[in-house]
Design an enzyme around this catalytic site. Structure first.
Site, PDB file in Angstrom:
ATOM      1  N   HIS A 124      15.332 -52.222  13.982  1.00  0.00           N
ATOM      2  CA  HIS A 124      14.269 -51.222  14.125  1.00  0.00           C
ATOM      3  C   HIS A 124      13.271 -51.658  15.206  1.00  0.00           C
ATOM      4  O   HIS A 124      12.187 -52.163  14.879  1.00  0.00           O
ATOM      5  CB  HIS A 124      13.523 -51.040  12.800  1.00  0.00           C
ATOM      6  CG  HIS A 124      14.253 -50.247  11.781  1.00  0.00           C
ATOM      7  ND1 HIS A 124      14.221 -48.865  11.733  1.00  0.00           N
ATOM      8  CD2 HIS A 124      15.056 -50.640  10.758  1.00  0.00           C
ATOM      9  CE1 HIS A 124      14.961 -48.434  10.725  1.00  0.00           C
ATOM     10  NE2 HIS A 124      15.479 -49.496  10.112  1.00  0.00           N
ATOM     11  N   GLU A 182      11.367 -49.834  16.749  1.00  0.00           N
ATOM     12  CA  GLU A 182      10.168 -48.990  16.639  1.00  0.00           C
ATOM     13  C   GLU A 182       9.202 -49.509  15.575  1.00  0.00           C
ATOM     14  O   GLU A 182       8.019 -49.151  15.573  1.00  0.00           O
ATOM     15  CB  GLU A 182      10.569 -47.541  16.320  1.00  0.00           C
ATOM     16  CG  GLU A 182      10.858 -47.222  14.868  1.00  0.00           C
ATOM     17  CD  GLU A 182      12.239 -47.653  14.381  1.00  0.00           C
ATOM     18  OE1 GLU A 182      12.647 -47.214  13.294  1.00  0.00           O
ATOM     19  OE2 GLU A 182      12.925 -48.439  15.080  1.00  0.00           O
ATOM     20  N   CYS A 240      19.408 -47.919  13.393  1.00  0.00           N
ATOM     21  CA  CYS A 240      19.760 -48.261  12.011  1.00  0.00           C
ATOM     22  C   CYS A 240      20.782 -47.267  11.455  1.00  0.00           C
ATOM     23  O   CYS A 240      21.936 -47.291  11.866  1.00  0.00           O
ATOM     24  CB  CYS A 240      18.511 -48.363  11.139  1.00  0.00           C
ATOM     25  SG  CYS A 240      18.807 -49.240   9.571  1.00  0.00           S
TER      26      CYS A 240
END
Length: 258
Positions: A186, A188, A103
């Protein structure tokens, strides 16, 4: 005994109380995605660069790779810590260290390489987005990923290659040589984390996001969540491969979202 691999997370955001309480902080969130299944094989260290905590020269030489996190700040701003981060990234790139940006990290890597970032004219991209992988020798394959950004790469630096795009963002993933990769989304995050971020924005009557955008982001999760194992394979193979081994084409089993 074989020496442990060492990786550093350059954290550009604050840990929220919610993420700290439920997940142990963003370092744990990233290690869950990127860390070895055998945690004794490697070490992960946290550098809160957004608060001025940067790795030392010795850290740069002893670490095998670094990950640059997302942030609430703009990658095109000139805050002192951002300028210091840009200098650090240029050093890491010159050292041929593996650097993965997520990001804000994706955008700041682009800037460190000489590219340009700024506001996405299409506005916020929050929620679940499908990205398409590009490869001249193969048909497009796609994966869902969680997004939470309103900036994007406007101009790519020379020598970079676009690996993926989406309907809203021209550069979802890019690579520079064999040691730098940026991901706009993202991988994660899970649904719980991003929905908590949205709720926090709404509860605080944030002027950063319109209520309609937040509700649209919630509705996007009617689609399947991202295939976490496929994202793990892509990110780990880049960060830990002896060469650039990003799987531009994945098996049907791997790309089929749950």
């Amino acid at each position: 005994m074989e020496k442990k691999k060492r990786y550093g997370l350059l954290l550009c955001a604050d840990d929220s109380d919610y993420v700290k309480k439920k997940y142990g902080g963003y370092l744990s969130v990233f290690v869950d995605l990127l860390g070895s299944d055998n945690r004794d094989e490697e070490m992960w260290e946290l550098y809160r660069v957004g608060k001025g905590e940067f790795p030392t020269e010795e850290d740069l030489s002893t670490h095998d790779g670094f990950v640059v996190s997302g942030s609430c700040c703009d990658a095109h701003s000139d805050e002192p810590w951002i300028r210091r981060l840009l200098s650090l990234l240029k050093i890491l790139i010159s050292m041929n260290k593996k650097v993965l940006g997520i990001c804000f990290g994706h955008q700041i890597l682009c800037r460190a390489l000489g590219g340009k970032t700024g506001r996405n004219v299409r506005g916020w991209d929050i929620g679940l987005t499908t990205v398409e992988f590009l490869h001249s020798a193969n048909k497009l394959s796609s994966l869902n990923v969680i997004q939470c950004h309103r900036d994007e790469i406007l101009e790519l630096p020379a020598g970079t290659e676009v690996l993926a795009r989406s309907d809203k963002t021209k550069v979802e993933i890019f690579k520079y040589r064999d040691n730098v990769m940026g991901i706009q989304g993202h991988p994660e995050y899970n649904q719980d984390i991003v929905l908590h971020i949205l709720q926090r924005l709404l509860d605080n009557n944030s002027k950063l996001i319109q209520t309609s955008h937040a509700y649209a982001a919630r509705d996007s999760f009617n689609r399947p969540e991202p295939n976490r194992e496929a994202w793990k394979k892509l990110c780990r193979s880049f960060l830990k491969g002896s060469e650039s081994t990003v799987p531009l084409t994945l098996s049907l089993r791997e790309v089929k979202d749950h």
